[in-house]
Design a protein around this motif. Structure first.
Motif, PDB file in Angstrom:
ATOM      1  N   TRP A  74      -7.690  25.123 -45.382  1.00  0.00           N
ATOM      2  CA  TRP A  74      -9.041  24.641 -45.135  1.00  0.00           C
ATOM      3  C   TRP A  74      -9.315  24.477 -43.642  1.00  0.00           C
ATOM      4  O   TRP A  74     -10.437  24.718 -43.202  1.00  0.00           O
ATOM      5  CB  TRP A  74      -9.296  23.346 -45.881  1.00  0.00           C
ATOM      6  N   LYS A  75      -8.310  24.113 -42.886  1.00  0.00           N
ATOM      7  CA  LYS A  75      -8.529  23.940 -41.444  1.00  0.00           C
ATOM      8  C   LYS A  75      -8.895  25.271 -40.786  1.00  0.00           C
ATOM      9  O   LYS A  75      -9.680  25.304 -39.853  1.00  0.00           O
ATOM     10  CB  LYS A  75      -7.322  23.310 -40.761  1.00  0.00           C
ATOM     11  N   ASN A  76      -8.356  26.378 -41.298  1.00  0.00           N
ATOM     12  CA  ASN A  76      -8.696  27.694 -40.758  1.00  0.00           C
ATOM     13  C   ASN A  76     -10.113  28.110 -41.121  1.00  0.00           C
ATOM     14  O   ASN A  76     -10.707  28.954 -40.457  1.00  0.00           O
ATOM     15  CB  ASN A  76      -7.715  28.754 -41.251  1.00  0.00           C
ATOM     16  N   LEU A  77     -10.656  27.534 -42.183  1.00  0.00           N
ATOM     17  CA  LEU A  77     -12.009  27.840 -42.621  1.00  0.00           C
ATOM     18  C   LEU A  77     -13.016  26.816 -42.108  1.00  0.00           C
ATOM     19  O   LEU A  77     -14.209  26.902 -42.414  1.00  0.00           O
ATOM     20  CB  LEU A  77     -12.063  27.898 -44.154  1.00  0.00           C
ATOM     21  N   GLY A  78     -12.534  25.835 -41.337  1.00  0.00           N
ATOM     22  CA  GLY A  78     -13.419  24.817 -40.771  1.00  0.00           C
ATOM     23  C   GLY A  78     -13.856  23.773 -41.769  1.00  0.00           C
ATOM     24  O   GLY A  78     -14.871  23.107 -41.581  1.00  0.00           O
ATOM     25  N   LEU A  79     -13.097  23.590 -42.844  1.00  0.00           N
ATOM     26  CA  LEU A  79     -13.489  22.660 -43.899  1.00  0.00           C
ATOM     27  C   LEU A  79     -12.419  21.611 -44.206  1.00  0.00           C
ATOM     28  O   LEU A  79     -12.453  20.998 -45.259  1.00  0.00           O
ATOM     29  CB  LEU A  79     -13.827  23.451 -45.171  1.00  0.00           C
ATOM     30  N   ALA A  80     -11.492  21.387 -43.283  1.00  0.00           N
ATOM     31  CA  ALA A  80     -10.387  20.466 -43.547  1.00  0.00           C
ATOM     32  C   ALA A  80     -10.808  19.001 -43.518  1.00  0.00           C
ATOM     33  O   ALA A  80     -10.222  18.165 -44.192  1.00  0.00           O
ATOM     34  CB  ALA A  80      -9.267  20.693 -42.541  1.00  0.00           C
ATOM     35  N   ASN A  81     -11.826  18.674 -42.761  1.00  0.00           N
ATOM     36  CA  ASN A  81     -12.180  17.266 -42.574  1.00  0.00           C
ATOM     37  C   ASN A  81     -13.211  16.756 -43.577  1.00  0.00           C
ATOM     38  O   ASN A  81     -13.768  15.687 -43.392  1.00  0.00           O
ATOM     39  CB  ASN A  81     -12.703  17.043 -41.161  1.00  0.00           C
ATOM     40  N   LEU A  82     -13.456  17.498 -44.647  1.00  0.00           N
ATOM     41  CA  LEU A  82     -14.422  17.049 -45.650  1.00  0.00           C
ATOM     42  C   LEU A  82     -13.810  16.003 -46.550  1.00  0.00           C
ATOM     43  O   LEU A  82     -12.670  16.129 -46.987  1.00  0.00           O
ATOM     44  CB  LEU A  82     -14.895  18.221 -46.500  1.00  0.00           C
TER      45      LEU A  82
END
Length: 94
Positions: A74-82
């Motif tokens: 998710w961090k590579n897709l920009g969605l890790a901090n959700l």
């Protein structure tokens, strides 16, 4: 000789593959529900994607689960901090 365009258009033009490669289209509509929720969210928010990030994550998760795209972090897709999972998102929409 080329008709309808300048002859210099072919000089120096090189194609390059996409950064992350290609992935199959969802011909069978396996992730259509998630995609429609995301698109509806974008319509309601004047195409501002920030309020729709959780739905974007759900859609990408569906694609990864169904083998329609390569699994990635998710961090590579920009969605890790959700925050929140699909259950909390569904509760917010009701």
């Amino acid at each position: 000789m080329s008709f309808g365009r300048p002859p210099s258009i072919n000089v120096g033009f090189k194609t390059s593959p996409p950064d992350r490669g290609s992935f199959p289209l969802d011909h069978d509509g396996e992730c259509k529900d998630q995609m429609m929720q995301y698109m509806d969210c974008l319509r309601k928010n004047s195409s501002t994607s920030t309020p729709c990030r959780v739905m974007s994550k759900q859609y990408l998760d569906c694609r990864m689960t169904k083998g329609l795209m390569e699994r990635d972090e998710w961090k590579n897709l920009g969605l890790a901090n959700l925050e929140g999972d699909s259950a909390s998102v569904l509760a917010q929409q009701s």
